[in-house]
Design an enzyme around this catalytic site. Structure first.
Site, PDB file in Angstrom:
ATOM      1  N   GLU A 204      -4.323   7.083  -4.541  1.00 50.95           N
ATOM      2  CA  GLU A 204      -4.721   6.522  -5.841  1.00 50.95           C
ATOM      3  C   GLU A 204      -6.145   6.942  -6.187  1.00 50.95           C
ATOM      4  OE1 GLU A 204      -4.186   2.302  -5.560  1.00 50.95           O
ATOM      5  OE2 GLU A 204      -2.124   2.488  -4.942  1.00 50.95           O
TER       6      GLU A 204
ATOM      7  N   ARG B  53       0.854  -1.183   0.000  1.00 54.49           N
ATOM      8  CA  ARG B  53       0.000   0.000   0.000  1.00 54.49           C
ATOM      9  C   ARG B  53       0.889   1.232   0.000  1.00 54.49           C
ATOM     10  NH1 ARG B  53      -3.400  -2.839  -1.553  1.00 54.49           N
ATOM     11  NH2 ARG B  53      -5.427  -3.316  -0.656  1.00 54.49           N
TER      12      ARG B  53
ATOM     13  N   HIS C 125      -1.397   0.282  -9.991  1.00 48.71           N
ATOM     14  CA  HIS C 125      -1.972  -0.724  -9.087  1.00 48.71           C
ATOM     15  C   HIS C 125      -2.584  -1.899  -9.880  1.00 48.71           C
ATOM     16  CE1 HIS C 125      -3.815  -1.300  -4.808  1.00 48.71           C
ATOM     17  NE2 HIS C 125      -3.581  -2.461  -5.394  1.00 48.71           N
TER      18      HIS C 125
HETATM   19  C1  DGY Z   1      -5.820  -6.233  -2.986  1.00 51.63           C
HETATM   20  O1  DGY Z   1      -6.287  -7.343  -3.214  1.00 51.63           O
HETATM   21  O2  DGY Z   1      -5.762  -5.762  -1.849  1.00 51.63           O
HETATM   22  C2  DGY Z   1      -5.326  -5.450  -4.159  1.00 51.63           C
HETATM   23  O3  DGY Z   1      -4.416  -4.470  -3.784  1.00 51.63           O
HETATM   24  C3  DGY Z   1      -6.482  -4.831  -4.904  1.00 51.63           C
HETATM   25  O4  DGY Z   1      -7.056  -3.862  -4.085  1.00 51.63           O
END
Ligand code: DGY
Length: 312
Positions: free
Chosen positions: A260, A231, A278
């Protein structure tokens, strides 16, 4: 009677189709007046289906007194107020494991791309510079280098497997040591000091906020790289941008960002950063599997069975 389930946003098409067939879907994203929608749904909404960055804060949870389950599409549940759910005894599920391989592929590609500068060399080629400027500059080898995994969970282990196949050595740091054949470092700074590439694979959320800042990046040093598939919140972005600009670290490969999709535009000018929007788990196959797990959790709960992947 189909159970009433609120859907926060439009989701992966096949998942959406199944949700529409099996539940009485209340589409929050179509509501002109969100408060009025929630007031109307409150007496009957027993389920909430959330999706990637579209989670559930305490305000949404509190507005739904009959809520029994939040079924999230995604492994990271930092977008859900887990404390608010727990206080009410609401089940929260996520979609782990089915995405490990895809996310690990993404992570490994960032390692390769940031060290070998493949995206930059491709842009060089497309600009027609090969003939006019000569060969692209030499880059850094991956084999023989140490990958330091910060947060060795299931995704971290899938990355380790790939990195080993590329001839990398593996170290890691977790809050508690694991029974794995990799060297353990007691804190993130030591891990960074011992690594050529720091791979960030911790969960997001308050506990890991800005875990990677100046002291970790200083330990990584001007020949070190950082890759983040976790993250954006785990890295102090202001500090990272400064360190990349001043070449106090060699480079960064990033799939995730603080804000994001409104990524800080200062990243775009950095030649030593490889940036993905992402896409860690974004393949048709993996998204289908994630959606099925989201559905299975709802199905299990509403047929009185234990859910498959409970977080709280
Ligand atoms: C997750 O599965 O957490 C990915 O980052 C998609 O949000």
């Amino acid at each position: 009677m189909k159970p009433d389930v609120i859907l926060v946003t439009r989701v992966f098409p096949r998942t959406q189709e199944i949700l529409e067939q099996e539940f009485n879907l209340l589409k929050l994203y179509e509501a002109a007046d969100r408060d009025a929608f929630l007031k109307e749904a409150a007496p009957r909404a027993r389920g909430l289906a959330t999706y990637t960055a579209w989670g559930a804060d305490a305000r949404l949870i509190d507005a739904l007194p009959k809520l029994e389950i939040i079924s999230h599409f995604g492994v990271g549940v930092d977008v859900i107020d887990l404390a608010a759910a727990k206080k009410r005894g609401i089940i929260v599920t996520n979609t782990p494991d089915v995405l490990n391989d895809c996310v690990a592929d993404t992570a490994m590609s960032l390692v390769l791309n940031v060290m070998r500068e493949f995206p930059q060399s491709e842009a060089f080629m497309r600009s027609g510079y090969w003939a006019s400027r000569g060969a692209y500059a030499l880059t850094t080898s991956v084999g023989g280098k140490t990958l330091g995994i910060l947060g060795l969970g299931r995704i971290g282990e899938a990355i380790a497997k790939r990195a080993q196949a590329f001839g990398m050595k593996i170290r890691y740091h977790n809050r508690t040591k694991k029974n794995v054949p990799f060297a353990y470092d007691p804190d993130p700074v030591t891990l960074a000091r011992n690594s050529a590439v720091l791979m960030v694979t911790t969960p997001g959320g308050k506990q890991t906020e800005k875990l990677v800042g100046a002291s970790v990046l200083d330990a990584l040093g001007p020949r070190g790289y950082v890759v983040n598939i976790s993250r954006g919140s785990v890295i102090d972005e202001g500090v990272l941008i400064q360190y990349l600009r001043e070449r106090r670290i060699a480079g960064a490969g990033l799939d995730v960002f603080e804000n994001e999709p409104d990524v800080n535009p200062e990243f775009f000018a950095l030649q030593n950063a490889v940036l993905y929007p992402h896409v860690g788990s974004s393949t048709n196959e993996t998204r289908l599997a994630m959606g099925m797990l989201q559905v299975e959790n709802l199905r299990a709960h509403f047929s009185g069975k234990p859910v498959l992947t409970r977080v709280v």
